[in-house]
Design a protein around this motif. Structure first.
Motif, short mmCIF file in Angstrom:
data_model
loop_
_atom_site.label_atom_id
_atom_site.label_comp_id
_atom_site.label_asym_id
_atom_site.label_seq_id
_atom_site.Cartn_x
_atom_site.Cartn_y
_atom_site.Cartn_z
N VAL A 109 0.82 -1.21 0.00
CA VAL A 109 0.00 0.00 0.00
C VAL A 109 0.85 1.26 0.00
CG1 VAL A 109 -1.69 1.32 1.34
CG2 VAL A 109 -1.98 -1.14 1.06
N ALA A 110 2.04 1.19 0.58
CA ALA A 110 2.90 2.37 0.70
C ALA A 110 3.15 2.99 -0.68
CB ALA A 110 4.23 1.99 1.34
N GLY A 111 2.71 4.23 -0.84
CA GLY A 111 2.88 4.93 -2.10
C GLY A 111 1.91 4.53 -3.19
N ARG A 112 1.05 3.54 -2.92
CA ARG A 112 0.13 3.06 -3.95
C ARG A 112 -1.20 2.67 -3.33
NH1 ARG A 112 3.58 -0.76 -8.13
NH2 ARG A 112 4.59 0.94 -9.26
N SER A 113 -1.75 3.51 -2.49
CA SER A 113 -3.02 3.17 -1.85
C SER A 113 -4.15 3.05 -2.87
CB SER A 113 -3.38 4.25 -0.82
OG SER A 113 -3.44 5.53 -1.43
N GLU A 114 -4.05 3.79 -4.00
CA GLU A 114 -5.09 3.70 -5.02
C GLU A 114 -5.10 2.33 -5.68
OE1 GLU A 114 -1.33 4.88 -6.96
OE2 GLU A 114 -2.42 5.55 -5.17
N THR A 115 -3.93 1.69 -5.76
CA THR A 115 -3.87 0.34 -6.36
C THR A 115 -4.63 -0.66 -5.50
OG1 THR A 115 -1.71 0.83 -7.35
CG2 THR A 115 -2.32 -1.49 -7.12
N ALA A 116 -4.44 -0.57 -4.18
CA ALA A 116 -5.15 -1.47 -3.28
C ALA A 116 -6.66 -1.27 -3.40
CB ALA A 116 -4.70 -1.24 -1.84
N ALA A 117 -7.10 -0.03 -3.48
CA ALA A 117 -8.54 0.24 -3.62
C ALA A 117 -9.08 -0.32 -4.93
CB ALA A 117 -8.79 1.74 -3.54
N LEU A 118 -8.29 -0.20 -6.01
CA LEU A 118 -8.72 -0.72 -7.30
C LEU A 118 -8.82 -2.24 -7.27
CD1 LEU A 118 -9.38 -0.22 -10.29
CD2 LEU A 118 -6.92 -0.31 -10.77
N VAL A 119 -7.83 -2.90 -6.67
CA VAL A 119 -7.86 -4.37 -6.58
C VAL A 119 -9.07 -4.84 -5.80
CG1 VAL A 119 -6.67 -6.37 -5.63
CG2 VAL A 119 -5.37 -4.66 -6.90
N ARG A 120 -9.36 -4.15 -4.70
CA ARG A 120 -10.54 -4.54 -3.91
C ARG A 120 -11.83 -4.37 -4.71
NH1 ARG A 120 -7.51 -1.97 0.26
NH2 ARG A 120 -8.69 -0.04 -0.01
N CYS A 165 -1.91 -13.57 -4.02
CA CYS A 165 -1.07 -12.45 -4.43
C CYS A 165 -1.90 -11.19 -4.70
CB CYS A 165 -0.26 -12.82 -5.66
SG CYS A 165 0.94 -14.13 -5.38
N LEU A 166 -2.98 -11.34 -5.46
CA LEU A 166 -3.78 -10.17 -5.82
C LEU A 166 -4.58 -9.63 -4.64
CD1 LEU A 166 -5.20 -10.97 -9.37
CD2 LEU A 166 -3.59 -9.17 -8.76
N PHE A 167 -5.32 -10.50 -3.99
CA PHE A 167 -6.30 -10.02 -3.03
C PHE A 167 -5.76 -9.94 -1.60
CE2 PHE A 167 -9.04 -12.37 -6.25
CZ PHE A 167 -9.11 -11.26 -7.08
N GLU A 168 -4.85 -10.85 -1.22
CA GLU A 168 -4.26 -10.76 0.12
C GLU A 168 -3.08 -9.80 0.14
OE1 GLU A 168 -3.48 -14.40 2.18
OE2 GLU A 168 -5.20 -15.43 1.28
N TRP A 169 -2.22 -9.87 -0.87
CA TRP A 169 -1.06 -8.98 -0.88
C TRP A 169 -1.45 -7.57 -1.34
CZ3 TRP A 169 3.52 -12.18 -3.40
CH2 TRP A 169 3.84 -13.25 -2.55
N TYR A 170 -1.87 -7.45 -2.60
CA TYR A 170 -2.14 -6.12 -3.16
C TYR A 170 -3.43 -5.50 -2.62
CZ TYR A 170 1.70 -6.44 -6.47
OH TYR A 170 2.95 -6.53 -7.03
N GLY A 171 -4.44 -6.32 -2.37
CA GLY A 171 -5.70 -5.77 -1.90
C GLY A 171 -5.74 -5.49 -0.42
N ALA A 172 -5.29 -6.46 0.41
CA ALA A 172 -5.39 -6.33 1.87
C ALA A 172 -4.07 -6.01 2.54
CB ALA A 172 -5.97 -7.63 2.45
N ASN A 173 -2.97 -5.99 1.78
CA ASN A 173 -1.64 -5.69 2.34
C ASN A 173 -1.30 -6.63 3.50
OD1 ASN A 173 0.78 -4.28 2.29
ND2 ASN A 173 0.07 -2.68 3.69
N ALA A 174 -1.65 -7.91 3.32
CA ALA A 174 -1.48 -8.89 4.39
C ALA A 174 -0.04 -9.03 4.89
CB ALA A 174 -2.02 -10.25 3.95
N PRO A 175 1.01 -9.03 4.03
CA PRO A 175 2.37 -9.17 4.56
C PRO A 175 2.74 -8.08 5.55
CG PRO A 175 2.36 -9.64 2.21
CD PRO A 175 1.01 -9.09 2.55
N ALA A 176 2.50 -6.82 5.20
CA ALA A 176 2.88 -5.72 6.09
C ALA A 176 2.03 -5.70 7.36
CB ALA A 176 2.75 -4.39 5.35
N ARG A 177 0.82 -6.23 7.30
CA ARG A 177 -0.07 -6.26 8.47
C ARG A 177 0.16 -7.48 9.35
NH1 ARG A 177 -5.04 -3.42 7.81
NH2 ARG A 177 -6.16 -5.21 8.67
N GLY A 178 1.09 -8.35 8.96
CA GLY A 178 1.36 -9.55 9.74
C GLY A 178 0.29 -10.61 9.60
N GLU A 179 -0.48 -10.55 8.50
CA GLU A 179 -1.61 -11.47 8.33
C GLU A 179 -1.39 -12.50 7.23
OE1 GLU A 179 -4.89 -8.86 7.69
OE2 GLU A 179 -4.87 -8.09 9.75
#
Length: 426
Positions: free
Chosen positions: A249-260, A334-348
């Protein structure tokens, strides 16, 4: 008596021509994007003349200067400007097409001797790049590439090869070659790739070399190497992360919103196809910089075909267009947990039920982050290095692929990397 003539030897068989290139991919999208960009200027021209077109602040001054220049040129200037605008659009698109044709006709084909295979399961192979001239036990290195591109980006040409560079400097390098997923991998998750493929390969390298290897992960391969170091600290001598994403999400919050927003449609398509197809993956990459294809192929049209620069361009493009699909469950992760929900950075993000936490990595770690990376922006990669205890961070010039294949790769990246490995693992 007449001398009997000897039969003439048959000419050697003519080798079949190489298969035609299918790239750049996805070609229809790239062509339509370029046409829409160019001829969009003609569409907005009437709006600009009428004063109903609003400009971004940093362009408004230039637009006003152009309007003043046209007004000063007389009543015929607008018609002439429109004609020139259309002619320039046609010229630029023709130059783009010429570059594509020059690439597709180029005679270069990758032809490197294949390394031995020392382990395989399903479509996955472990390639052995060790030099036969090793006089002393060499430092073993297990290199893990991304799942979405072919592994030979790490062995692109004789001159642009991380694996051969390692071997020439006395290391014992092994490369994970995922290949395209086959029947055995159709139901795989990322947990399967780590437990069923990476951990056995880690053990195989240790068996062959008599000691634990350094693990080097490139891009997505770095994220797959992370749980390996966390779960098996006694089996990983050190960890190297090359252009590895982490905070999506860092620097690309719009990408996460688009993926969701696209998840229902994309998810249905992935489930229907059983994978994330290559051309859709390529389209997602192209969306990061829609003008890149036009810039690089237009420039290639003016490159001397026999030059080393042309061969290296073609080698890299052939690799970029030789992608592989992601199986459905991995694509969803990869798409929905990583790019959509940012699971790695959130520890999820979890492997085998255990959260993948950089704070639990205790092996010596080096993170190399390209400063001009479009695929993995520094804002995405830097948090990973900051969260691994005592990790060393190196920010270098260059982009995502230039990190390994660019003209300064040896001096700025590969040489320092080998020295770091040697210091940690004499």
């Amino acid at each position: 008596m007449s001398r009997q003539s000897r039969p003439r030897p048959s000419p050697p068989p003519v080798p079949p021509p190489p298969p035609p290139r299918i790239g750049p991919r996805p070609l229809p999208l790239l062509l339509l994007t370029h046409l829409a960009t160019l001829f969009g200027s003609l569409a907005v021209w009437p709006l600009w003349r009428s004063g109903s077109l609003s400009w971004k602040p940093h362009l408004a001054e230039q637009a006003d200067l152009l309007k003043e220049s046209l007004a000063a040129a007389g009543p015929e200037a607008p018609a002439g400007f429109e004609t020139a605008l259309a002619a320039e659009a046609v010229r630029r698109h023709a130059a783009f097409l010429n570059g594509i044709e020059a690439y597709r006709r180029h005679p270069y084909r990758r032809d490197l001797p294949p390394p031995p295979i020392v382990w395989s399961r399903g479509s996955t192979r472990l390639l052995d790049f060790r030099s036969e001239a090793e006089a002393i036990p060499a430092v073993p290195v297990l290199v893990i590439p991304s799942l979405v591109n072919r592994a030979y980006i790490l062995d692109l040409t004789e001159r642009r090869s991380l694996m051969r560079y390692f071997a020439a400097r006395g290391l014992a390098p092994f490369l994970v070659d995922w290949d395209a997923p086959g029947p055995d991998e159709q139901g795989f998750t990322l947990t399967d790739y780590v437990l069923d493929r990476l951990e056995p390969m880690l053990d195989r390298v240790a068996e062959l070399c008599g000691r634990a290897p350094v693990v080097v992960g490139y891009c997505m391969g770095g994220l797959l190497a992370l749980p390996l170091a966390q779960r098996r600290p006694g089996s990983v001598a050190a960890l190297v992360l090359l252009a590895t994403p982490f905070d999506f999400v860092a620097g690309r919050s719009e990408t996460a919103a688009l993926v969701r927003a696209l998840e229902p449609a994309l998810g249905a398509m992935i489930d229907g196809a059983g994978c994330l197809p290559v051309d859709l993956l390529q389209a997602l990459f192209a969306g990061l910089d829609p003008g890149l294809a036009a810039r690089k192929f237009t420039a290639f049209a003016h490159t001397k075909p026999r030059s080393a620069r042309a061969r290296e361009f073609v080698a890299l493009e052939d690799w970029a267009n030789d992608g592989v699909p992601l199986v459905a469950a991995v694509a969803r992760e990869c798409l929905f947990e990583w790019y959509g929900a940012n699971a790695p950075a959130r520890g999820e993000w979890r492997i085998d039920g255990r959260p993948v936490l950089p704070e639990e990595v205790r092996v010596p770690t080096l993170a190399i982050v390209p400063g001009r990376d479009r695929i993995v922006p520094p804002d995405s990669a830097l948090p990973l290095a900051q969260r691994i205890p005592h990790a060393r961070l190196s920010v270098v010039a260059g982009g995502h692929v230039g990190l390994l294949t660019g003209p300064r790769a040896r001096s700025d990246v590969l040489g320092p990397l080998v020295r770091w490995i040697r210091r940690r693992y004499p």
